[in-house]
Design an enzyme around this catalytic site. Sequence first.
Site, PDB file in Angstrom:
ATOM      1  N   CYS A   2       0.824  -1.198   0.000  1.00 33.09           N
ATOM      2  CA  CYS A   2       0.000   0.000   0.000  1.00 33.09           C
ATOM      3  C   CYS A   2       0.863   1.254   0.000  1.00 33.09           C
ATOM      4  O   CYS A   2       1.886   1.325   0.671  1.00 33.09           O
ATOM      5  CB  CYS A   2      -0.945   0.081   1.203  1.00 33.09           C
ATOM      6  SG  CYS A   2      -2.123  -1.244   1.269  1.00 33.09           S
ATOM      7  N   ARG A  27       4.055  -0.367  -4.768  1.00 28.46           N
ATOM      8  CA  ARG A  27       3.738  -0.848  -3.419  1.00 28.46           C
ATOM      9  C   ARG A  27       2.431  -1.639  -3.375  1.00 28.46           C
ATOM     10  O   ARG A  27       2.089  -2.207  -2.320  1.00 28.46           O
ATOM     11  CB  ARG A  27       3.641   0.341  -2.441  1.00 28.46           C
ATOM     12  CG  ARG A  27       4.924   1.130  -2.339  1.00 28.46           C
ATOM     13  CD  ARG A  27       4.762   2.271  -1.368  1.00 28.46           C
ATOM     14  NE  ARG A  27       4.607   1.803  -0.006  1.00 28.46           N
ATOM     15  CZ  ARG A  27       5.600   1.556   0.822  1.00 28.46           C
ATOM     16  NH1 ARG A  27       6.835   1.725   0.413  1.00 28.46           N
ATOM     17  NH2 ARG A  27       5.380   1.138   2.051  1.00 28.46           N
ATOM     18  N   TRP A  75      -2.506  -2.827  -1.684  1.00 27.18           N
ATOM     19  CA  TRP A  75      -2.140  -4.251  -1.763  1.00 27.18           C
ATOM     20  C   TRP A  75      -3.038  -4.939  -0.736  1.00 27.18           C
ATOM     21  O   TRP A  75      -2.907  -4.709   0.473  1.00 27.18           O
ATOM     22  CB  TRP A  75      -0.664  -4.436  -1.428  1.00 27.18           C
ATOM     23  CG  TRP A  75      -0.193  -5.846  -1.662  1.00 27.18           C
ATOM     24  CD1 TRP A  75       0.212  -6.366  -2.854  1.00 27.18           C
ATOM     25  CD2 TRP A  75      -0.074  -6.896  -0.694  1.00 27.18           C
ATOM     26  NE1 TRP A  75       0.571  -7.687  -2.689  1.00 27.18           N
ATOM     27  CE2 TRP A  75       0.403  -8.042  -1.365  1.00 27.18           C
ATOM     28  CE3 TRP A  75      -0.328  -6.995   0.670  1.00 27.18           C
ATOM     29  CZ2 TRP A  75       0.642  -9.257  -0.726  1.00 27.18           C
ATOM     30  CZ3 TRP A  75      -0.097  -8.194   1.311  1.00 27.18           C
ATOM     31  CH2 TRP A  75       0.380  -9.311   0.612  1.00 27.18           C
ATOM     32  N   ASN A 101      -1.873   2.198   5.521  1.00 21.92           N
ATOM     33  CA  ASN A 101      -0.972   1.102   5.141  1.00 21.92           C
ATOM     34  C   ASN A 101      -0.607   0.376   6.431  1.00 21.92           C
ATOM     35  O   ASN A 101      -0.115   1.007   7.370  1.00 21.92           O
ATOM     36  CB  ASN A 101       0.290   1.683   4.471  1.00 21.92           C
ATOM     37  CG  ASN A 101       1.395   0.652   4.319  1.00 21.92           C
ATOM     38  OD1 ASN A 101       1.124  -0.543   4.220  1.00 21.92           O
ATOM     39  ND2 ASN A 101       2.633   1.105   4.306  1.00 21.92           N
ATOM     40  N   GLY A 102      -0.866  -0.940   6.486  1.00 21.23           N
ATOM     41  CA  GLY A 102      -0.550  -1.698   7.695  1.00 21.23           C
ATOM     42  C   GLY A 102      -1.671  -2.671   7.992  1.00 21.23           C
ATOM     43  O   GLY A 102      -2.518  -2.951   7.122  1.00 21.23           O
ATOM     44  N   GLU A 485      18.408 -17.195  -7.083  1.00 18.32           N
ATOM     45  CA  GLU A 485      17.957 -15.876  -7.524  1.00 18.32           C
ATOM     46  C   GLU A 485      17.379 -15.945  -8.943  1.00 18.32           C
ATOM     47  O   GLU A 485      16.348 -15.318  -9.229  1.00 18.32           O
ATOM     48  CB  GLU A 485      19.141 -14.895  -7.443  1.00 18.32           C
ATOM     49  CG  GLU A 485      18.898 -13.490  -7.986  1.00 18.32           C
ATOM     50  CD  GLU A 485      17.799 -12.714  -7.281  1.00 18.32           C
ATOM     51  OE1 GLU A 485      17.259 -13.175  -6.257  1.00 18.32           O
ATOM     52  OE2 GLU A 485      17.440 -11.633  -7.795  1.00 18.32           O
ATOM     53  N   LYS A 489      13.589 -14.860  -9.855  1.00 17.58           N
ATOM     54  CA  LYS A 489      13.273 -13.854 -10.888  1.00 17.58           C
ATOM     55  C   LYS A 489      12.257 -14.411 -11.879  1.00 17.58           C
ATOM     56  O   LYS A 489      11.304 -13.750 -12.231  1.00 17.58           O
ATOM     57  CB  LYS A 489      14.523 -13.435 -11.661  1.00 17.58           C
ATOM     58  CG  LYS A 489      15.509 -12.538 -10.988  1.00 17.58           C
ATOM     59  CD  LYS A 489      15.089 -11.097 -10.782  1.00 17.58           C
ATOM     60  CE  LYS A 489      14.357 -10.953  -9.477  1.00 17.58           C
ATOM     61  NZ  LYS A 489      15.125 -10.676  -8.291  1.00 17.58           N
ATOM     62  N   GLU A 492       8.695 -14.945 -10.256  1.00 18.80           N
ATOM     63  CA  GLU A 492       7.926 -13.773  -9.845  1.00 18.80           C
ATOM     64  C   GLU A 492       7.422 -12.937 -11.014  1.00 18.80           C
ATOM     65  O   GLU A 492       6.370 -12.322 -10.915  1.00 18.80           O
ATOM     66  CB  GLU A 492       8.664 -12.906  -8.814  1.00 18.80           C
ATOM     67  CG  GLU A 492       9.824 -12.105  -9.293  1.00 18.80           C
ATOM     68  CD  GLU A 492      10.463 -11.282  -8.178  1.00 18.80           C
ATOM     69  OE1 GLU A 492       9.748 -10.785  -7.305  1.00 18.80           O
ATOM     70  OE2 GLU A 492      11.693 -11.123  -8.201  1.00 18.80           O
ATOM     71  N   HIS A 508      19.722 -36.277  -5.227  1.00 14.65           N
ATOM     72  CA  HIS A 508      19.021 -36.624  -3.974  1.00 14.65           C
ATOM     73  C   HIS A 508      17.516 -36.398  -4.097  1.00 14.65           C
ATOM     74  O   HIS A 508      16.825 -36.275  -3.087  1.00 14.65           O
ATOM     75  CB  HIS A 508      19.611 -35.817  -2.820  1.00 14.65           C
ATOM     76  CG  HIS A 508      21.062 -36.122  -2.592  1.00 14.65           C
ATOM     77  ND1 HIS A 508      21.487 -37.282  -1.990  1.00 14.65           N
ATOM     78  CD2 HIS A 508      22.170 -35.443  -2.962  1.00 14.65           C
ATOM     79  CE1 HIS A 508      22.816 -37.290  -1.963  1.00 14.65           C
ATOM     80  NE2 HIS A 508      23.246 -36.188  -2.549  1.00 14.65           N
ATOM     81  N   LYS A 607       6.346  -4.310  -3.846  1.00 13.55           N
ATOM     82  CA  LYS A 607       7.806  -4.208  -3.713  1.00 13.55           C
ATOM     83  C   LYS A 607       8.249  -4.158  -2.259  1.00 13.55           C
ATOM     84  O   LYS A 607       9.248  -4.739  -1.883  1.00 13.55           O
ATOM     85  CB  LYS A 607       8.313  -2.968  -4.446  1.00 13.55           C
ATOM     86  CG  LYS A 607       9.822  -2.824  -4.350  1.00 13.55           C
ATOM     87  CD  LYS A 607      10.424  -2.397  -5.640  1.00 13.55           C
ATOM     88  CE  LYS A 607      11.933  -2.458  -5.602  1.00 13.55           C
ATOM     89  NZ  LYS A 607      12.452  -3.771  -5.992  1.00 13.55           N
TER      90      LYS A 607
HETATM   91  O1  M6R Z   1      13.318  -4.411   0.449  1.00 19.23           O
HETATM   92  P1  M6R Z   1      13.877  -5.768   0.794  1.00 19.23           P
HETATM   93  O2  M6R Z   1      15.215  -5.998   0.177  1.00 19.23           O
HETATM   94  O3  M6R Z   1      13.884  -6.027   2.259  1.00 19.23           O
HETATM   95  O4  M6R Z   1      12.860  -6.779   0.134  1.00 19.23           O
HETATM   96  C1  M6R Z   1      13.015  -8.162   0.306  1.00 19.23           C
HETATM   97  C2  M6R Z   1      12.162  -8.947  -0.669  1.00 19.23           C
HETATM   98  O5  M6R Z   1      10.812  -8.638  -0.509  1.00 19.23           O
HETATM   99  C3  M6R Z   1      12.552  -8.669  -2.135  1.00 19.23           C
HETATM  100  O6  M6R Z   1      13.902  -8.920  -2.365  1.00 19.23           O
HETATM  101  C4  M6R Z   1      11.711  -9.545  -3.085  1.00 19.23           C
HETATM  102  O7  M6R Z   1      12.046 -10.880  -2.933  1.00 19.23           O
HETATM  103  C5  M6R Z   1      11.891  -9.097  -4.533  1.00 19.23           C
HETATM  104  N1  M6R Z   1      10.621  -8.980  -5.165  1.00 19.23           N
HETATM  105  C6  M6R Z   1      12.697 -10.044  -5.351  1.00 19.23           C
HETATM  106  O8  M6R Z   1      12.839  -9.628  -6.668  1.00 19.23           O
END
Ligand code: M6R
Length: 612
Positions: A2, A27, A75, A101-102, A485, A489, A492, A508, A607
Amino acid sequence: MCGIVGYVGHRKVVPILLEGLKRLEYRGYDSAGLVYVSGDKLAKHRARGKLINLEEMLDEVRDSASHIGLGHTRWATHGPPTEANAHPHSDCTGRLVVVHNGIIENYHVLREKLKANGHVFTSETDTEVLAHLIEEHLKDDLVTAVRQALKKVEGSYAIGVLWAGQPDTLVAARNQSPLVLGVQEGGSLLASDIPALLPYTNQVVFLEDQELAVLKEGSWQVLRLSNGKPVKKEVQTIDWNASMAEKAGFKHFMLKEIFEQPQAILSTFRGRLDPETGKVELPEIGLGLAELKNIKRISLVACGTSWHAALVAKYWLEKWVGIPVEVDIASEFRYRRLLLDETVMVIPISQSGETADTLAGLRLAKKMGARVISICNVVGSTITRESHGTIYTHAGPEIGVASTKAFTCQLTAFYLLTLYLGQIHGTIKPKERKAMVKALVELPAIMEEELPRLQQESAAIAAAFADSRDFLYLGRGSCFPIALEGALKLKEISYIHAEGYAAGELKHGPIALIDRDMPVLALAPKDGVYEKVVSNVEEVKARNGRIIMVGSKGDRTIQRMAEHFILLPKIHEELNPILYVLPLQFLSYEIASLRGCDVDQPRNLAKSVTVE
Ligand code: M6R
């Protein structure tokens, strides 16, 4: 999670709110809404889905003369993403509105009590209780009513409140969710994050938990929520500008941010090392030599991509400094028995500096006496304010939900930390340190040169695999976290199921998955575990798997084995994770684009994850 924006001043408010929401849309994008004072009433507009839907509704009111209002991008936590659940939420009279927001944890109890008192609810959100609760306490002063209402609230909130009965005043308050004021002559802004403020001001005031702000056209004031007494606040200057948070001709923020990595890495190490002597300085750690030498263990705490950066750092720190390093996902760290004291250095890693679980881990660590040095990208964010010291990554604003440049800058910061601690502990010989510093200094130019080719080659591979349902990423050593990673990527932004595995773990269990429908991407730089990775890939090949390999230029074995390959220049082995993640970023970007996915705003994500 949010985004909130608010403005009061001499300018017309609607364009300011829309611009702010555009810059905060990362957000959350389940719905958007805004409200402004219109005559003696409040005009409220809300739309489900992305901001564009709200914008389309607003054509006729864009030019409204109003100069005070609030906006919100959602959100969803409580209640589905409908128009009824979109913020702002109103009280029974429609003359008071709240954006939030919260999470209000005791909302259920409050809602039942308010209903019993005759309040009528029109949404399923936790936020709406705030509007009715403030209404309960409202006589003739909004600040008093907000303070009294918030005394009854448990949970996290950043709120903005507007009341038609006091149409020149915005009230905002914060507890465990970020809120920052932008101050300028003739007007003040409030926002969940700095990018929304940048077109208007770089002078900001960060609110702390349990603080309330009162904004009027020519003034702003911060009060303590508990007793209403004024708090003296420092105005800080932010060295980001508005254009840094724009696409600059790129189709997506993510693509722009991938290409910004050479510059961002350079900004992160600039001024912190001397290439002539190989000396590294990190004064922001704020610890003397004796204290640093007393550190017996390092504990890294983070979420998502930042956690992957921590996993790479473990390899570096243990190898070069010889201190045991543990790495935790923040949401696990905060609920397990922690063995911490003043001999442990805890490092929370966060791009945003607002991630709820990482922040909670930080607070626990501090309580237990550990030294807390964060790695963070956002100046003044909560994590930086609560840490004993911060090593900033100078990536600039990262807007794409998928983290790219923040990740490689986190790795750069960890590389510097490794060199610095190695220098202090005498565990890296000066000659080696100089070579490692030189390699880092040379890296941005190498990346700059390679990026266009990597995009092209990744795009060709993407075309062959865009219809895949699953993907496996393999790596060993410090490239194992890069496999994780790469998989993150891909899932997501393209919604393809992808797993990252330590290549040695394949037999395994996961090897049972191998068939023609399960592409396997293996990272095989010419490092100490190269031969092992090649053997693991042979095992996949023997089972008729489709193989994509990323390896070193001139490697004939890879060219023979893989159906597709991308070759990278040889650099200092330790820096491979920074280079090897680049084709994986491009591959996920290109696949997501081919599938028509919304690269910058993938479904269900936000984000900045400011709730647990
Ligand atoms: O702002 P932060 O680095 O604490 O955020 C952590 C994760 O939410 C963030 O890295 C998330 O996994 C990304 N969307 C990955 O691309």
